[in-house]
Design a protein around this motif. Structure first.
Motif, PDB file in Angstrom:
ATOM      1  N   ASP A   1      56.958  15.196  18.495  1.00  0.00           N
ATOM      2  CA  ASP A   1      56.791  16.416  17.703  1.00  0.00           C
ATOM      3  C   ASP A   1      57.176  17.656  18.499  1.00  0.00           C
ATOM      4  OD1 ASP A   1      55.845  15.138  15.367  1.00  0.00           O
ATOM      5  OD2 ASP A   1      53.844  14.973  16.242  1.00  0.00           O
ATOM      6  N   GLY A   2      57.761  17.416  19.691  1.00  0.00           N
ATOM      7  CA  GLY A   2      58.192  18.513  20.552  1.00  0.00           C
ATOM      8  C   GLY A   2      59.695  18.462  20.727  1.00  0.00           C
ATOM      9  N   TYR A   3      60.120  18.107  21.933  1.00  0.00           N
ATOM     10  CA  TYR A   3      61.555  18.052  22.243  1.00  0.00           C
ATOM     11  C   TYR A   3      62.100  16.636  22.232  1.00  0.00           C
ATOM     12  CZ  TYR A   3      61.038  22.945  23.290  1.00  0.00           C
ATOM     13  OH  TYR A   3      60.784  24.287  23.173  1.00  0.00           O
ATOM     14  N   GLY A   4      61.326  15.693  21.698  1.00  0.00           N
ATOM     15  CA  GLY A   4      61.776  14.313  21.582  1.00  0.00           C
ATOM     16  C   GLY A   4      61.565  13.529  22.869  1.00  0.00           C
ATOM     17  N   SER A   5      61.829  12.239  22.767  1.00  0.00           N
ATOM     18  CA  SER A   5      61.748  11.360  23.928  1.00  0.00           C
ATOM     19  C   SER A   5      63.034  11.479  24.730  1.00  0.00           C
ATOM     20  CB  SER A   5      61.581   9.908  23.464  1.00  0.00           C
ATOM     21  OG  SER A   5      60.389   9.776  22.730  1.00  0.00           O
ATOM     22  N   ARG A   6      62.950  11.150  26.013  1.00  0.00           N
ATOM     23  CA  ARG A   6      64.174  11.129  26.833  1.00  0.00           C
ATOM     24  C   ARG A   6      65.077  10.007  26.345  1.00  0.00           C
ATOM     25  NH1 ARG A   6      65.732  13.674  30.930  1.00  0.00           N
ATOM     26  NH2 ARG A   6      66.923  11.962  31.809  1.00  0.00           N
ATOM     27  N   ARG A   7      66.353  10.308  26.235  1.00  0.00           N
ATOM     28  CA  ARG A   7      67.325   9.305  25.812  1.00  0.00           C
ATOM     29  C   ARG A   7      68.307   9.108  26.960  1.00  0.00           C
ATOM     30  NH1 ARG A   7      69.521  12.020  20.722  1.00  0.00           N
ATOM     31  NH2 ARG A   7      71.163  10.488  21.052  1.00  0.00           N
ATOM     32  N   GLU A   8      68.259   7.911  27.549  1.00  0.00           N
ATOM     33  CA  GLU A   8      69.101   7.640  28.720  1.00  0.00           C
ATOM     34  C   GLU A   8      70.593   7.669  28.391  1.00  0.00           C
ATOM     35  OE1 GLU A   8      68.158   7.858  31.868  1.00  0.00           O
ATOM     36  OE2 GLU A   8      66.226   8.323  30.961  1.00  0.00           O
ATOM     37  N   GLU A   9      70.953   7.432  27.119  1.00  0.00           N
ATOM     38  CA  GLU A   9      72.382   7.498  26.763  1.00  0.00           C
ATOM     39  C   GLU A   9      72.938   8.916  26.861  1.00  0.00           C
ATOM     40  OE1 GLU A   9      70.278   7.639  22.662  1.00  0.00           O
ATOM     41  OE2 GLU A   9      69.922   6.710  24.600  1.00  0.00           O
ATOM     42  N   LEU A  10      72.060   9.917  26.995  1.00  0.00           N
ATOM     43  CA  LEU A  10      72.514  11.294  27.154  1.00  0.00           C
ATOM     44  C   LEU A  10      72.762  11.657  28.620  1.00  0.00           C
ATOM     45  CD1 LEU A  10      70.307  13.168  24.524  1.00  0.00           C
ATOM     46  CD2 LEU A  10      72.677  12.391  24.308  1.00  0.00           C
ATOM     47  N   VAL A  11      72.550  10.687  29.516  1.00  0.00           N
ATOM     48  CA  VAL A  11      72.861  10.876  30.935  1.00  0.00           C
ATOM     49  C   VAL A  11      74.177  10.149  31.192  1.00  0.00           C
ATOM     50  CG1 VAL A  11      72.111  10.476  33.315  1.00  0.00           C
ATOM     51  CG2 VAL A  11      70.415  10.970  31.525  1.00  0.00           C
ATOM     52  N   GLN A  12      75.183  10.913  31.639  1.00  0.00           N
ATOM     53  CA  GLN A  12      76.513  10.328  31.846  1.00  0.00           C
ATOM     54  C   GLN A  12      77.126  10.828  33.146  1.00  0.00           C
ATOM     55  OE1 GLN A  12      78.935  11.336  28.467  1.00  0.00           O
ATOM     56  NE2 GLN A  12      77.884   9.896  27.124  1.00  0.00           N
ATOM     57  N   THR A  13      77.929   9.970  33.743  1.00  0.00           N
ATOM     58  CA  THR A  13      78.698  10.375  34.910  1.00  0.00           C
ATOM     59  C   THR A  13      80.134  10.577  34.454  1.00  0.00           C
ATOM     60  OG1 THR A  13      77.226   9.150  36.364  1.00  0.00           O
ATOM     61  CG2 THR A  13      79.391   9.719  37.247  1.00  0.00           C
ATOM     62  N   VAL A  14      80.648  11.758  34.769  1.00  0.00           N
ATOM     63  CA  VAL A  14      82.020  12.102  34.352  1.00  0.00           C
ATOM     64  C   VAL A  14      82.832  12.462  35.597  1.00  0.00           C
ATOM     65  CG1 VAL A  14      81.297  12.930  32.072  1.00  0.00           C
ATOM     66  CG2 VAL A  14      81.395  14.541  33.968  1.00  0.00           C
ATOM     67  N   PRO A  15      84.150  12.316  35.507  1.00  0.00           N
ATOM     68  CA  PRO A  15      84.988  12.685  36.662  1.00  0.00           C
ATOM     69  C   PRO A  15      84.842  14.176  36.962  1.00  0.00           C
ATOM     70  CG  PRO A  15      86.306  11.690  34.895  1.00  0.00           C
ATOM     71  CD  PRO A  15      84.924  11.862  34.369  1.00  0.00           C
ATOM     72  N   ARG A  16      84.874  14.505  38.223  1.00  0.00           N
ATOM     73  CA  ARG A  16      84.776  15.918  38.616  1.00  0.00           C
ATOM     74  C   ARG A  16      85.906  16.733  37.976  1.00  0.00           C
ATOM     75  NH1 ARG A  16      81.930  18.260  43.327  1.00  0.00           N
ATOM     76  NH2 ARG A  16      82.611  20.421  43.388  1.00  0.00           N
ATOM     77  N   SER A  17      87.032  16.089  37.679  1.00  0.00           N
ATOM     78  CA  SER A  17      88.163  16.790  37.052  1.00  0.00           C
ATOM     79  C   SER A  17      87.801  17.345  35.671  1.00  0.00           C
ATOM     80  CB  SER A  17      89.370  15.857  36.950  1.00  0.00           C
ATOM     81  OG  SER A  17      89.052  14.735  36.146  1.00  0.00           O
ATOM     82  N   ALA A  18      86.713  16.844  35.056  1.00  0.00           N
ATOM     83  CA  ALA A  18      86.266  17.372  33.767  1.00  0.00           C
ATOM     84  C   ALA A  18      85.770  18.813  33.908  1.00  0.00           C
ATOM     85  CB  ALA A  18      85.154  16.495  33.182  1.00  0.00           C
ATOM     86  N   PHE A  19      85.535  19.242  35.152  1.00  0.00           N
ATOM     87  CA  PHE A  19      85.058  20.597  35.421  1.00  0.00           C
ATOM     88  C   PHE A  19      86.168  21.453  36.015  1.00  0.00           C
ATOM     89  CE2 PHE A  19      81.294  18.063  35.118  1.00  0.00           C
ATOM     90  CZ  PHE A  19      80.344  18.901  34.530  1.00  0.00           C
ATOM     91  N   GLU A  20      87.391  21.212  35.561  1.00  0.00           N
ATOM     92  CA  GLU A  20      88.550  21.940  36.066  1.00  0.00           C
ATOM     93  C   GLU A  20      88.321  23.444  35.943  1.00  0.00           C
ATOM     94  OE1 GLU A  20      93.278  22.348  35.013  1.00  0.00           O
ATOM     95  OE2 GLU A  20      92.215  20.522  34.428  1.00  0.00           O
ATOM     96  N   GLY A  21      88.606  24.153  37.006  1.00  0.00           N
ATOM     97  CA  GLY A  21      88.446  25.601  37.011  1.00  0.00           C
ATOM     98  C   GLY A  21      87.073  26.054  37.503  1.00  0.00           C
ATOM     99  N   VAL A  22      86.141  25.122  37.680  1.00  0.00           N
ATOM    100  CA  VAL A  22      84.825  25.462  38.201  1.00  0.00           C
ATOM    101  C   VAL A  22      84.813  25.088  39.676  1.00  0.00           C
ATOM    102  CG1 VAL A  22      82.330  25.089  38.019  1.00  0.00           C
ATOM    103  CG2 VAL A  22      83.758  24.975  35.956  1.00  0.00           C
ATOM    104  N   GLU A  23      84.765  26.104  40.534  1.00  0.00           N
ATOM    105  CA  GLU A  23      84.866  25.850  41.974  1.00  0.00           C
ATOM    106  C   GLU A  23      83.619  25.227  42.556  1.00  0.00           C
ATOM    107  OE1 GLU A  23      86.349  28.998  44.449  1.00  0.00           O
ATOM    108  OE2 GLU A  23      87.636  29.729  42.833  1.00  0.00           O
ATOM    109  N   HIS A  24      82.458  25.721  42.155  1.00  0.00           N
ATOM    110  CA  HIS A  24      81.206  25.276  42.769  1.00  0.00           C
ATOM    111  C   HIS A  24      80.310  24.648  41.708  1.00  0.00           C
ATOM    112  CE1 HIS A  24      77.921  25.230  45.606  1.00  0.00           C
ATOM    113  NE2 HIS A  24      77.147  25.802  44.712  1.00  0.00           N
ATOM    114  N   ILE A  25      79.947  23.383  41.888  1.00  0.00           N
ATOM    115  CA  ILE A  25      79.060  22.677  40.964  1.00  0.00           C
ATOM    116  C   ILE A  25      77.872  22.154  41.768  1.00  0.00           C
ATOM    117  CG2 ILE A  25      78.834  20.781  39.309  1.00  0.00           C
ATOM    118  CD1 ILE A  25      81.922  20.794  39.110  1.00  0.00           C
TER     119      ILE A  25
END
Length: 159
Positions: free
Chosen positions: A66-90
Motif C-alpha cells: 500500500d506504499g511503494y510496492g515490493s522490491r522487484r529484482e527484475e528492475l535491477v539490471q547491468t548495462v554496458p557503460r557505453s549506455a551512459f555515453e556523454g556522462v563522464e562521471h558515474i
C-alpha cells in the motif's frame, strides 16, 4: 470539513522506517498539500486520511503493497557503460531517467565497474514498511480550477 474526494488537504508528517530512522519530514518545508482522491500520495496513506479533519493527529503504518510496492529484482539490471555515453562521471547513488517497457522511468546507479553499470529501477522505499506521524493542518474544498487541472494551486496560482 472532513477529508473526502475533491478536498485539498494540507498536513505535516514525519516518516520513519521499522528501525525508527527518519526517512522524510515536512519540518523544513512546511505542510504538504494534495488533492484527495486523485492518487497524489501513496494509497495506504490516502485511505488513512479519509474522514479526518483539521487538527487531527494520528500515526499509521503502511505495508509495502500500500506504499511503494515490493522490491522487484527484475528492475535491477547491468548495462554496458557505453549506455551512459556523454556522462563522464558515474557513481553509485546517482539517478538517471531511462526508457523502460512502459515508458520513462527513474533508475538509481547501484554499482559501477570499468565496463558496466548496475542500475535499480525500484523506488528507494520499495519493500519498506512506512510509519507516518501525521498532523492535518487544513482541509478545504478544491476550487474548480484545481479539479480541472488535477492538482493543488498554492495561493490561487497555477504552479
Amino acid at each position: 470539513m472532513e477529508i473526502a474526494p475533491n478536498t485539498v488537504v494540507s498536513f505535516d508528517y514525519t516518516l520513519t522506517n521499522d528501525a525508527g530512522e527518519t526517512l522524510d519530514t515536512s519540518a523544513d518545508q512546511g505542510p504538504m498539500a494534495y488533492l484527495h482522491g486523485h492518487e497524489q500520495i501513496i494509497p495506504g496513506l490516502e485511505t488513512a486520511m479519509d474522514g479526518r479533519k483539521t487538527g487531527d493527529s494520528f500515526s499509521v503504518t503502511i505495508e509495502p503493497e500500500d506504499g511503494y510496492g515490493s522490491r522487484r529484482e527484475e528492475l535491477v539490471q547491468t548495462v554496458p557503460r557505453s549506455a551512459f555515453e556523454g556522462v563522464e562521471h558515474i557513481e553509485a547513488g546517482m539517478s538517471f531517467q531511462a526508457e523502460g517497457p512502459q515508458g520513462p522511468m527513474l533508475v538509481t546507479v547501484a554499482e559501477v565497474s570499468e565496463d558496466a553499470v548496475t542500475v535499480d529501477g525500484n523506488h528507494q522505499l520499495a519493500g519498506t514498511t512506512l510509519h507516518f506521524d501525521i498532523a492535518v493542518t487544513e482541509v478545504r474544498a478544491a476550487t474548480e480550477q484545481e479539479l480541472e487541472h488535477g492538482h493543488v494551486h498554492a495561493d490561487g496560482h497555477d504552479h
